[in-house]
Design a protein around this motif. Sequence first.
Motif, PDB file in Angstrom:
ATOM      1  N   LEU A  61     -28.363  22.610 -49.466  1.00 35.69           N
ATOM      2  CA  LEU A  61     -27.300  21.674 -49.845  1.00 35.69           C
ATOM      3  C   LEU A  61     -27.406  20.350 -49.086  1.00 35.69           C
ATOM      4  N   LEU A  62     -28.023  20.389 -47.909  1.00 33.93           N
ATOM      5  CA  LEU A  62     -28.093  19.209 -47.059  1.00 33.93           C
ATOM      6  C   LEU A  62     -28.883  18.095 -47.741  1.00 33.93           C
ATOM      7  N   GLY A  63     -28.266  16.937 -47.795  1.00 32.18           N
ATOM      8  CA  GLY A  63     -28.901  15.785 -48.424  1.00 32.18           C
ATOM      9  C   GLY A  63     -28.717  15.698 -49.918  1.00 32.18           C
ATOM     10  N   ARG A  64     -28.233  16.769 -50.535  1.00 39.66           N
ATOM     11  CA  ARG A  64     -27.984  16.766 -51.989  1.00 39.66           C
ATOM     12  C   ARG A  64     -26.499  16.886 -52.297  1.00 39.66           C
ATOM     13  N   THR A  65     -25.865  17.858 -51.672  1.00 42.78           N
ATOM     14  CA  THR A  65     -24.457  18.139 -51.929  1.00 42.78           C
ATOM     15  C   THR A  65     -23.581  17.703 -50.764  1.00 42.78           C
ATOM     16  N   CYS A  66     -24.125  17.800 -49.572  1.00 39.93           N
ATOM     17  CA  CYS A  66     -23.347  17.470 -48.374  1.00 39.93           C
ATOM     18  C   CYS A  66     -24.266  16.931 -47.282  1.00 39.93           C
ATOM     19  N   GLU A  90     -25.378  14.859 -65.674  1.00 39.30           N
ATOM     20  CA  GLU A  90     -24.413  15.950 -65.847  1.00 39.30           C
ATOM     21  C   GLU A  90     -25.047  17.157 -66.537  1.00 39.30           C
ATOM     22  N   LEU A  91     -25.873  16.920 -67.542  1.00 41.14           N
ATOM     23  CA  LEU A  91     -26.537  18.030 -68.234  1.00 41.14           C
ATOM     24  C   LEU A  91     -27.552  18.714 -67.321  1.00 41.14           C
ATOM     25  N   GLU A  92     -28.217  17.922 -66.479  1.00 46.25           N
ATOM     26  CA  GLU A  92     -29.173  18.490 -65.533  1.00 46.25           C
ATOM     27  C   GLU A  92     -28.450  19.358 -64.505  1.00 46.25           C
ATOM     28  N   LEU A  93     -27.288  18.904 -64.033  1.00 44.91           N
ATOM     29  CA  LEU A  93     -26.483  19.691 -63.098  1.00 44.91           C
ATOM     30  C   LEU A  93     -26.070  21.006 -63.746  1.00 44.91           C
ATOM     31  N   ASP A  94     -25.630  20.947 -64.989  1.00 42.86           N
ATOM     32  CA  ASP A  94     -25.233  22.152 -65.712  1.00 42.86           C
ATOM     33  C   ASP A  94     -26.412  23.107 -65.875  1.00 42.86           C
ATOM     34  N   ALA A  95     -27.573  22.573 -66.215  1.00 38.29           N
ATOM     35  CA  ALA A  95     -28.763  23.421 -66.370  1.00 38.29           C
ATOM     36  C   ALA A  95     -29.138  24.083 -65.038  1.00 38.29           C
ATOM     37  N   ARG A  96     -29.048  23.323 -63.941  1.00 39.45           N
ATOM     38  CA  ARG A  96     -29.357  23.896 -62.634  1.00 39.45           C
ATOM     39  C   ARG A  96     -28.372  25.005 -62.264  1.00 39.45           C
ATOM     40  N   PHE A  97     -27.096  24.852 -62.627  1.00 39.19           N
ATOM     41  CA  PHE A  97     -26.116  25.907 -62.362  1.00 39.19           C
ATOM     42  C   PHE A  97     -26.554  27.204 -63.037  1.00 39.19           C
ATOM     43  N   TRP A  98     -26.922  27.122 -64.321  1.00 33.65           N
ATOM     44  CA  TRP A  98     -27.284  28.326 -65.067  1.00 33.65           C
ATOM     45  C   TRP A  98     -28.655  28.872 -64.685  1.00 33.65           C
ATOM     46  N   LYS A  99     -29.442  28.053 -63.965  1.00 32.95           N
ATOM     47  CA  LYS A  99     -30.711  28.542 -63.411  1.00 32.95           C
ATOM     48  C   LYS A  99     -30.490  29.080 -61.995  1.00 32.95           C
ATOM     49  N   HIS A 100     -29.236  29.078 -61.561  1.00 33.94           N
ATOM     50  CA  HIS A 100     -28.798  29.644 -60.280  1.00 33.94           C
ATOM     51  C   HIS A 100     -29.336  28.895 -59.064  1.00 33.94           C
ATOM     52  N   ILE A 135     -28.642  26.890 -55.939  1.00 33.83           N
ATOM     53  CA  ILE A 135     -27.486  26.811 -55.041  1.00 33.83           C
ATOM     54  C   ILE A 135     -26.944  25.386 -54.935  1.00 33.83           C
ATOM     55  N   THR A 136     -27.806  24.377 -55.127  1.00 33.05           N
ATOM     56  CA  THR A 136     -27.336  22.994 -55.022  1.00 33.05           C
ATOM     57  C   THR A 136     -26.463  22.592 -56.218  1.00 33.05           C
ATOM     58  N   ALA A 137     -26.424  23.425 -57.236  1.00 29.52           N
ATOM     59  CA  ALA A 137     -25.564  23.157 -58.392  1.00 29.52           C
ATOM     60  C   ALA A 137     -24.397  24.137 -58.466  1.00 29.52           C
ATOM     61  N   ALA A 138     -24.302  25.026 -57.476  1.00 31.09           N
ATOM     62  CA  ALA A 138     -23.208  26.004 -57.465  1.00 31.09           C
ATOM     63  C   ALA A 138     -21.877  25.271 -57.414  1.00 31.09           C
ATOM     64  N   CYS A 168     -25.442  31.679 -59.050  1.00 31.53           N
ATOM     65  CA  CYS A 168     -24.205  30.880 -59.026  1.00 31.53           C
ATOM     66  C   CYS A 168     -23.052  31.611 -59.699  1.00 31.53           C
ATOM     67  N   ALA A 169     -23.370  32.586 -60.522  1.00 34.32           N
ATOM     68  CA  ALA A 169     -22.340  33.339 -61.244  1.00 34.32           C
ATOM     69  C   ALA A 169     -22.832  34.769 -61.445  1.00 34.32           C
ATOM     70  N   ILE A 170     -21.884  35.670 -61.599  1.00 33.55           N
ATOM     71  CA  ILE A 170     -22.226  37.050 -61.904  1.00 33.55           C
ATOM     72  C   ILE A 170     -21.445  37.460 -63.145  1.00 33.55           C
ATOM     73  N   THR A 171     -21.881  38.540 -63.771  1.00 31.73           N
ATOM     74  CA  THR A 171     -21.200  39.025 -64.969  1.00 31.73           C
ATOM     75  C   THR A 171     -19.880  39.694 -64.579  1.00 31.73           C
ATOM     76  N   LYS A 172     -19.032  39.898 -65.559  1.00 28.65           N
ATOM     77  CA  LYS A 172     -17.764  40.601 -65.315  1.00 28.65           C
ATOM     78  C   LYS A 172     -18.023  42.002 -64.769  1.00 28.65           C
ATOM     79  N   ALA A 173     -19.026  42.685 -65.320  1.00 27.86           N
ATOM     80  CA  ALA A 173     -19.343  44.041 -64.857  1.00 27.86           C
ATOM     81  C   ALA A 173     -19.813  44.023 -63.398  1.00 27.86           C
ATOM     82  N   GLU A 174     -20.637  43.039 -63.048  1.00 31.46           N
ATOM     83  CA  GLU A 174     -21.097  42.922 -61.658  1.00 31.46           C
ATOM     84  C   GLU A 174     -19.929  42.602 -60.731  1.00 31.46           C
ATOM     85  N   GLU A 175     -19.039  41.743 -61.190  1.00 31.00           N
ATOM     86  CA  GLU A 175     -17.864  41.408 -60.379  1.00 31.00           C
ATOM     87  C   GLU A 175     -16.989  42.636 -60.177  1.00 31.00           C
TER      88      GLU A 175
END
Length: 189
Positions: free
Chosen positions: A42-47, A132-142, A144-147, A158-165
């Motif tokens: 996250l350093l230098g990208r998010t914080c 914004e679309l690149e950020l969204d794509a990075r989130f779904w590729k898991h 951490i800098t897009a979490a 970045c996300a887990i399924t309902k069953a995993e939760e």
Amino acid sequence: MKNFFIVMPLDEAAQAMAERESDRDQLRALVWSQAAESMKALLGRTCSQFAPAPAPGDGINALPYGVALGAVEPMEFLVRYSLARMAQERELEARQQKILSLGHTVFSGQISDSIKLAVMAASGDNPEIYRELELDARFWKHDITAAAGLYFLAPDRCAITKAEEQRMLSHIFRYAICAAELVPMEVRT
């Protein structure tokens, strides 16, 4: 400042440490160390920096290193997890609204109770939509800098399924949640 949460599974040795009061501070330090190692991305990208958040919200009990151990502090774990999930949902909704605001909605409809579809058109010369679309794509590729304020260490997503939760919440004693405070990047003019 913004909070960032990492949920991590505890192996059998760590679970045994959680049961021994004399080992808990050492375990918290180990959990924080693993979380901090993951958050280096996250350093230098998010914080610009991060630190433990012992009490990541009003009315939340402070814990050493910002770590709640599910086995011995289930309520503290659940409070932090609920706070993280709500913040994640708000941030993801804000991201979606930002994308939608940058284009023109061609079609919008509810496909099912949990799926909403929006088709939009956007100007190809707007670099903001691409960011914004690149950020969204990075989130779904898991990445951490897009979490959106919450990350699951092992399975590194970045996300887990309902069953995993549900599985995680049913076996809370096998998990720890770590809260960090992120210092935002300085705005440069």
